[in-house]
Design a protein around this motif. Sequence first.
Motif, PDB file in Angstrom:
ATOM      1  N   SER A 109       0.829  -1.206   0.000  1.00 21.47           N
ATOM      2  CA  SER A 109       0.000   0.000   0.000  1.00 21.47           C
ATOM      3  C   SER A 109       0.861   1.253   0.000  1.00 21.47           C
ATOM      4  CB  SER A 109      -0.923   0.006   1.228  1.00 21.47           C
ATOM      5  OG  SER A 109      -1.836  -1.070   1.176  1.00 21.47           O
ATOM      6  N   LEU A 110       1.953   1.192   0.740  1.00 21.92           N
ATOM      7  CA  LEU A 110       2.861   2.324   0.791  1.00 21.92           C
ATOM      8  C   LEU A 110       3.506   2.569  -0.573  1.00 21.92           C
ATOM      9  CD1 LEU A 110       4.240   4.423   2.627  1.00 21.92           C
ATOM     10  CD2 LEU A 110       6.027   2.740   3.053  1.00 21.92           C
ATOM     11  N   LEU A 111       3.903   1.500  -1.245  1.00 25.81           N
ATOM     12  CA  LEU A 111       4.491   1.635  -2.574  1.00 25.81           C
ATOM     13  C   LEU A 111       3.491   2.228  -3.561  1.00 25.81           C
ATOM     14  CD1 LEU A 111       6.426  -1.755  -2.765  1.00 25.81           C
ATOM     15  CD2 LEU A 111       7.452   0.534  -2.769  1.00 25.81           C
ATOM     16  N   ALA A 112       2.225   1.833  -3.434  1.00 27.00           N
ATOM     17  CA  ALA A 112       1.193   2.353  -4.328  1.00 27.00           C
ATOM     18  C   ALA A 112       0.968   3.847  -4.124  1.00 27.00           C
ATOM     19  CB  ALA A 112      -0.115   1.599  -4.104  1.00 27.00           C
ATOM     20  N   ALA A 113       1.261   4.337  -2.917  1.00 28.96           N
ATOM     21  CA  ALA A 113       1.030   5.750  -2.597  1.00 28.96           C
ATOM     22  C   ALA A 113       2.281   6.600  -2.765  1.00 28.96           C
ATOM     23  CB  ALA A 113       0.522   5.874  -1.163  1.00 28.96           C
ATOM     24  N   ALA A 114       3.356   6.021  -3.293  1.00 30.28           N
ATOM     25  CA  ALA A 114       4.662   6.684  -3.272  1.00 30.28           C
ATOM     26  C   ALA A 114       4.950   7.576  -4.473  1.00 30.28           C
ATOM     27  CB  ALA A 114       5.766   5.630  -3.156  1.00 30.28           C
ATOM     28  N   ASN A 115       4.031   7.676  -5.429  1.00 29.17           N
ATOM     29  CA  ASN A 115       4.331   8.400  -6.665  1.00 29.17           C
ATOM     30  C   ASN A 115       4.819   9.824  -6.415  1.00 29.17           C
ATOM     31  OD1 ASN A 115       3.780   6.278  -8.334  1.00 29.17           O
ATOM     32  ND2 ASN A 115       1.686   6.891  -8.781  1.00 29.17           N
ATOM     33  N   ASP A 116       4.129  10.555  -5.555  1.00 33.89           N
ATOM     34  CA  ASP A 116       4.512  11.941  -5.307  1.00 33.89           C
ATOM     35  C   ASP A 116       5.890  12.041  -4.663  1.00 33.89           C
ATOM     36  OD1 ASP A 116       2.174  12.825  -6.375  1.00 33.89           O
ATOM     37  OD2 ASP A 116       1.156  13.112  -4.451  1.00 33.89           O
ATOM     38  N   LEU A 117       6.279  11.011  -3.924  1.00 29.75           N
ATOM     39  CA  LEU A 117       7.556  11.050  -3.224  1.00 29.75           C
ATOM     40  C   LEU A 117       8.729  10.768  -4.150  1.00 29.75           C
ATOM     41  CD1 LEU A 117       6.523   8.987  -0.071  1.00 29.75           C
ATOM     42  CD2 LEU A 117       6.341  11.453  -0.425  1.00 29.75           C
ATOM     43  N   LEU A 118       8.464  10.141  -5.283  1.00 29.79           N
ATOM     44  CA  LEU A 118       9.527   9.696  -6.178  1.00 29.79           C
ATOM     45  C   LEU A 118       9.597  10.531  -7.450  1.00 29.79           C
ATOM     46  CD1 LEU A 118       9.030   5.833  -5.786  1.00 29.79           C
ATOM     47  CD2 LEU A 118      10.643   7.321  -4.580  1.00 29.79           C
ATOM     48  N   ASP A 119       9.129  11.777  -7.370  1.00 29.53           N
ATOM     49  CA  ASP A 119       9.175  12.692  -8.500  1.00 29.53           C
ATOM     50  C   ASP A 119      10.566  13.328  -8.564  1.00 29.53           C
ATOM     51  OD1 ASP A 119       8.896  14.711 -10.368  1.00 29.53           O
ATOM     52  OD2 ASP A 119       6.828  15.159  -9.782  1.00 29.53           O
ATOM     53  N   LEU A 120      11.313  13.010  -9.602  1.00 36.00           N
ATOM     54  CA  LEU A 120      12.698  13.467  -9.721  1.00 36.00           C
ATOM     55  C   LEU A 120      12.808  14.958 -10.007  1.00 36.00           C
ATOM     56  CD1 LEU A 120      14.027  10.456 -11.823  1.00 36.00           C
ATOM     57  CD2 LEU A 120      14.460  10.895  -9.403  1.00 36.00           C
ATOM     58  N   ARG A 121      11.697  15.599 -10.370  1.00 34.30           N
ATOM     59  CA  ARG A 121      11.753  17.024 -10.676  1.00 34.30           C
ATOM     60  C   ARG A 121      12.057  17.878  -9.445  1.00 34.30           C
ATOM     61  NH1 ARG A 121       6.334  16.948 -14.261  1.00 34.30           N
ATOM     62  NH2 ARG A 121       5.920  15.328 -12.722  1.00 34.30           N
ATOM     63  N   GLN A 122      11.944  17.275  -8.250  1.00 37.86           N
ATOM     64  CA  GLN A 122      12.264  18.026  -7.036  1.00 37.86           C
ATOM     65  C   GLN A 122      13.737  18.427  -6.983  1.00 37.86           C
ATOM     66  OE1 GLN A 122      12.326  15.332  -3.395  1.00 37.86           O
ATOM     67  NE2 GLN A 122      11.581  13.926  -4.951  1.00 37.86           N
ATOM     68  N   PHE A 123      14.576  17.786  -7.812  1.00 33.32           N
ATOM     69  CA  PHE A 123      15.999  18.123  -7.835  1.00 33.32           C
ATOM     70  C   PHE A 123      16.323  19.215  -8.852  1.00 33.32           C
ATOM     71  CE2 PHE A 123      16.036  13.905  -5.955  1.00 33.32           C
ATOM     72  CZ  PHE A 123      16.973  14.050  -4.943  1.00 33.32           C
ATOM     73  N   SER A 124      15.310  19.748  -9.554  1.00 33.97           N
ATOM     74  CA  SER A 124      15.562  20.753 -10.576  1.00 33.97           C
ATOM     75  C   SER A 124      16.009  22.076  -9.967  1.00 33.97           C
ATOM     76  CB  SER A 124      14.291  20.994 -11.408  1.00 33.97           C
ATOM     77  OG  SER A 124      13.945  19.848 -12.151  1.00 33.97           O
ATOM     78  N   LEU A 125      16.830  22.791 -10.715  1.00 36.82           N
ATOM     79  CA  LEU A 125      17.217  24.145 -10.357  1.00 36.82           C
ATOM     80  C   LEU A 125      16.348  25.133 -11.120  1.00 36.82           C
ATOM     81  CD1 LEU A 125      21.101  23.780 -10.453  1.00 36.82           C
ATOM     82  CD2 LEU A 125      19.671  23.934  -8.411  1.00 36.82           C
ATOM     83  N   SER A 126      16.347  26.371 -10.664  1.00 40.83           N
ATOM     84  CA  SER A 126      15.557  27.414 -11.303  1.00 40.83           C
ATOM     85  C   SER A 126      15.965  27.570 -12.769  1.00 40.83           C
ATOM     86  CB  SER A 126      15.757  28.734 -10.562  1.00 40.83           C
ATOM     87  OG  SER A 126      15.080  29.782 -11.219  1.00 40.83           O
ATOM     88  N   GLY A 127      14.967  27.608 -13.652  1.00 39.53           N
ATOM     89  CA  GLY A 127      15.231  27.795 -15.070  1.00 39.53           C
ATOM     90  C   GLY A 127      15.644  26.547 -15.805  1.00 39.53           C
ATOM     91  N   MET A 128      15.660  25.397 -15.114  1.00 39.33           N
ATOM     92  CA  MET A 128      16.111  24.150 -15.734  1.00 39.33           C
ATOM     93  C   MET A 128      15.087  23.038 -15.491  1.00 39.33           C
ATOM     94  SD  MET A 128      19.351  21.672 -14.723  1.00 39.33           S
ATOM     95  CE  MET A 128      20.638  22.829 -15.175  1.00 39.33           C
ATOM     96  N   THR A 129      14.762  22.318 -16.529  1.00 42.23           N
ATOM     97  CA  THR A 129      13.990  21.082 -16.387  1.00 42.23           C
ATOM     98  C   THR A 129      14.821  19.953 -16.977  1.00 42.23           C
ATOM     99  OG1 THR A 129      12.873  21.421 -18.523  1.00 42.23           O
ATOM    100  CG2 THR A 129      11.772  22.265 -16.546  1.00 42.23           C
ATOM    101  N   PHE A 130      14.579  18.739 -16.507  1.00 45.14           N
ATOM    102  CA  PHE A 130      15.355  17.632 -17.051  1.00 45.14           C
ATOM    103  C   PHE A 130      14.528  16.359 -17.089  1.00 45.14           C
ATOM    104  CE2 PHE A 130      16.244  17.482 -12.493  1.00 45.14           C
ATOM    105  CZ  PHE A 130      16.127  16.134 -12.200  1.00 45.14           C
TER     106      PHE A 130
END
Length: 246
Positions: free
Chosen positions: A199-220
């Motif tokens: 159940s925890l794995l099913a709810a983890a999508n928001d936690l595993l969003d790699l965009r949280q590592f983005s810097l201002s003005g940059m997407t990857f």
Amino acid sequence: MAKGNSDLGEQALSKAVEMGLSTQLDSVESLEAEIRTNPGALLQGEVESADIQGQGLVIKGDLRTEELRVQTDGMAIDPIKAAFGNIELTRPTNAAMAAKLTEADIERACNSDYIQQKLQNLEVKLDDRPVQMKIQQVQVSLPGEGRVAIATDILKLDSGEQQHVAFSAVPAVDAQGYQLMLNDVQMEPNNTSEPLTQSLLAAANDLLDLRQFSLSGMTFQVERIDVQKEHMTLQAKAHLKTFPGG
């Protein structure tokens, strides 16, 4: 510091990039930028390439990267501002990026205020009913063979019951390159609740969003994840609307 470029224009721009990027970081151990151009091209607003390398880069307090390298293709910049050591892109540019994360970096991110806020009062489904959970300290290790091992204690807020969750999985990235997925999940022997883990794995999508590592003005977009013993490397393509130092 910038590398030993022969051209003063390159040196000024390289220094501007280092200073601009440093303002977006909470801390950094080392940072080097190398801009390649020539006076004639610079007058036309053309830059051949930029190469940025850093170690121990920290953003958002607890999101740390052991090593980061960003390499751009040719760039179009404002030549007047460039004369004063300022890079302003006149059109977006693309880059290749590689980031190395250690076990400690990943564990630190999982226990950061940014992530822990998302983990408080987390709601999962058990036996088809919603249950609120509070996740305690998360432990992360990279044992090798492409796997990541995660362990934590979880408190069920309605009953006060505590369960231990421990599993290993193979990280992968979705087709868009933004979302981290955990495949081939294997429960550890000391896991006290497999249904809770699922159940925890099913709810983890928001936690595993790699965009949280983005810097201002940059997407990857992450193209490849290479998990080795004690460290993980992410290879990505980046899109820059603005440039550090601009």
